[in-house]
Design an enzyme around this catalytic site. Structure first.
Site, short mmCIF file in Angstrom:
data_model
loop_
_atom_site.label_atom_id
_atom_site.label_comp_id
_atom_site.label_asym_id
_atom_site.label_seq_id
_atom_site.Cartn_x
_atom_site.Cartn_y
_atom_site.Cartn_z
CB VAL A 92 -84.00 -39.00 -65.54
CG1 VAL A 92 -82.42 -38.97 -64.70
CG2 VAL A 92 -83.37 -38.90 -67.22
CG ASP A 136 -79.44 -32.74 -78.12
OD1 ASP A 136 -79.86 -31.24 -79.11
OD2 ASP A 136 -80.37 -32.69 -78.23
#
Lengths: 312, 245
Positions: free
Chosen positions: A37, A141
């Protein structure tokens, strides 16, 4: 799994193949299981860009974010802007851009501002999970790495939806410590209770630090909860969550809030006896005093100025 | 649309093959028979030899599968991830072929706009959840693997947990190599509930030969005989019922 090969440096320009958007890389924000990212400058201002070369995983995440944007109420995750491909040195990578959330990692926030924030964050998180579950999804997650604290006011938010799965399916992505399957306390079917287990583990991690593993066994986990004063308070809710006894996040949220209220009302009179927490609280109180003193002197100054103005 | 049964070999090894045919060639054959070959290279602290790494990549590449090199302690999560990725990859291939029939020969996944790809991905996800899966795990039990076997066992029971959480049917078999008379031999027959491996597994460990190619060949033979048996017996194995607490 070849994420290492994606390496953009500040100043690099990414041009979308399908939508022709132009993005200038400002800095690297982090790395997830499916991609890297970056913070990039777009025509609309700074945005976050996730880029990976497993196009399938990126596409799945885009699908999830798209569903989120259609869900009623507050945005369930970062807002999705554009999904596109880019060519870097002959290789095609899929990417998407999303809302840039400026925040602090959960654990460093707690380190700096105090662990007393942890139950607040868990309650906030459970509220979000409840809305997510009602929309038919499971986060999957859930772990501190996928959560951050945005400021003013401090609020916990999730940003990596790589594990987000439709309810009823098998959870797509998970991390061992937060996964009930690893602990032998259930399967990996995407249902609200799966997330609530992970939420309880996130809380335990926030308070206790992750200094043990599933290899130490469930008994040790439960002993840890019992032996830590800040965890023991919430033991009934945590145990229920770990053993899959909550059907929905709202039930756990209510229990947590009730236990929080009980704990804080008990804490007040026993301030002098315990060692760790009260000092912090007293310091806070001191801080409030300073604030009050400052506010008072400001008022005094203002009135003096007023009267001087009147006299002149 | 039905994806049928996805068949995978999962090879777990820590080094180079040193006996028999090139495992990459056998993997290529497997692919022709619609069996995907995935490879996990397990290492302790030391890095794997560059030859070992190359071989692992080559086997998975010609077997149409996924390869990954991991430290022993990360094995459980990797086994789960590799199996899942390989399923997605295979299904993407299946869907790709369908797409080509609909949209013409030159249309591949990459040629679709991200928006269309999103729609296709929903189909792939759905198929991945429903498809039947058969995984034959082929474990290298040569001497250097000995200390890693407890973690291998843990990883396999963990894989079973993941597969049990899906809607589709699944079965796992475990074969080990090298074996006494053959290149590889079955340790555990096809099962949908792998709770633990026979106790003998931990004590396995043989000499220095690593006949990866021939062992892969044995694994393929196991798939073949299973398929031909199926033709006579119909589908075996009980359906796993959905469990909601």
């Amino acid at each position: 799994m070849k994420n290492a090969s994606i390496n953009l440096t500040p100043g690099d320009v990414v041009r979308g193949k399908w939508h022709q958007g132009v993005y200038r890389v400002m800095r690297r924000l982090g790395e997830g299981a499916t991609g890297v990212v970056y913070l990039v400058e777009s025509a609309e201002g700074p945005v976050a860009m996730k880029i990976g070369n497993a196009a399938a995983s990126i596409t799945s995440e885009v699908n999830v974010l798209q569903h989120f944007s259609k869900a009623p109420g507050d945005q369930l995750g970062p807002a999705l802007y554009v999904s596109d491909d880019v060519n870097i040195q002959g290789e095609t990578y899929a990417f998407y851009t999303m809302e840039y959330m400026d925040g602090a990692p959960v654990l460093s926030f707690l380190e700096a501002r105090g662990r007393e924030w942890a139950p607040i964050f868990l309650v906030q998180l459970l509220g979000d999970l409840d809305r997510l579950h009602q929309a038919g999804w499971v986060f999957g997650d859930l772990k501190p790495d996928n959560l951050m604290i945005t400021e003013r006011p401090p609020r916990i938010r999730w940003f990596d939806v790589g594990g987000t799965t439709l309810q009823g399916r098998a959870v797509k992505e998970f991390t061992e410590f937060y996964d009930r399957g690893t602990w032998g306390l259930g399967d990996r079917k995407a249902e609200p209770a799966y997330d609530l287990f992970a939420a309880a583990m996130v809380f335990i991690h926030m308070i206790n630090g992750e200094r043990f593993t599933h290899r130490d066994g469930v008994e040790l986990l439960e002993r840890k909860i019992f032996s830590h004063p800040r965890l023991r308070v919430y033991q009934p809710a945590l145990k229920r969550a770990l053993h899959g006894k909550y059907r929905d996040a709202q039930m756990m949220r209510k229990d947590m809030m009730a236990l929080y209220a009980k704990a804080t009302s008990k804490e007040a009179p026993s301030r002098k006896t315990t060692t760790h927490t009260p000092r912090k609280q007293r310091r806070k109180k001191g801080g409030k005093l300073v604030d009050a003193a400052l506010g008072g002197s400001f008022l005094l100054l203002a009135s003096v100025l007023y009267w001087i103005g009147q006299v002149m | 649309m039905n994806a049928g049964t996805l068949r995978q070999v999962l090879l777990i090894t820590d080094g180079c093959s040193n006996q028999g045919e090139d495992p990459a060639a056998v993997a290529a054959l497997a692919r022709e028979e619609q069996v995907t070959v995935n490879v996990i290279g397990v290492i302790e602290q030391d890095a794997i030899s560059s030859n070992g790494e190359k071989e692992i990549e080559a086997i998975a590449a010609s077997g149409g599968g996924v390869s990954q090199i991991v430290y022993t302690k990360q094995l459980a999560q990797t086994v789960q991830m590799v199996t899942r990725q390989a399923m997605t990859q295979t299904l993407q291939g299946v869907v790709n072929k369908e797409l080509q029939q609909i949209l013409g020969e030159d249309t591949a996944w990459e040629d679709l706009s991200p928006e269309r790809r999103g729609e296709v991905m929903e189909v792939v996800d759905e198929l991945g959840e429903q498809a039947d899966v058969e995984v034959l795990v082929l474990v290298d039990t040569s001497a250097s693997m000995r200390t890693k076997l407890p973690r291998v066992e843990e990883a396999l029971t963990d894989l079973s947990v993941s597969l049990q959480s899906r809607s589709g049917r699944h079965e796992i078999a475990v074969h080990i190599f090298p074996a006494k008379r053959k290149a590889a031999e079955p340790l555990l027959n096809w099962t949908s509930e792998l709770n633990r491996l026979p106790a003998t597994f931990q004590r396995m460990s043989s000499g220095g030969v690593t006949p990866t190619g021939p062992a892969l060949n044995e694994a393929l033979a196991a798939f073949r005989s299973r398929r031909s048996k199926r033709r006579y017996l119909g589908r075996g194995g009980g359906e796993v019922e959905e469990r909601i607490d």
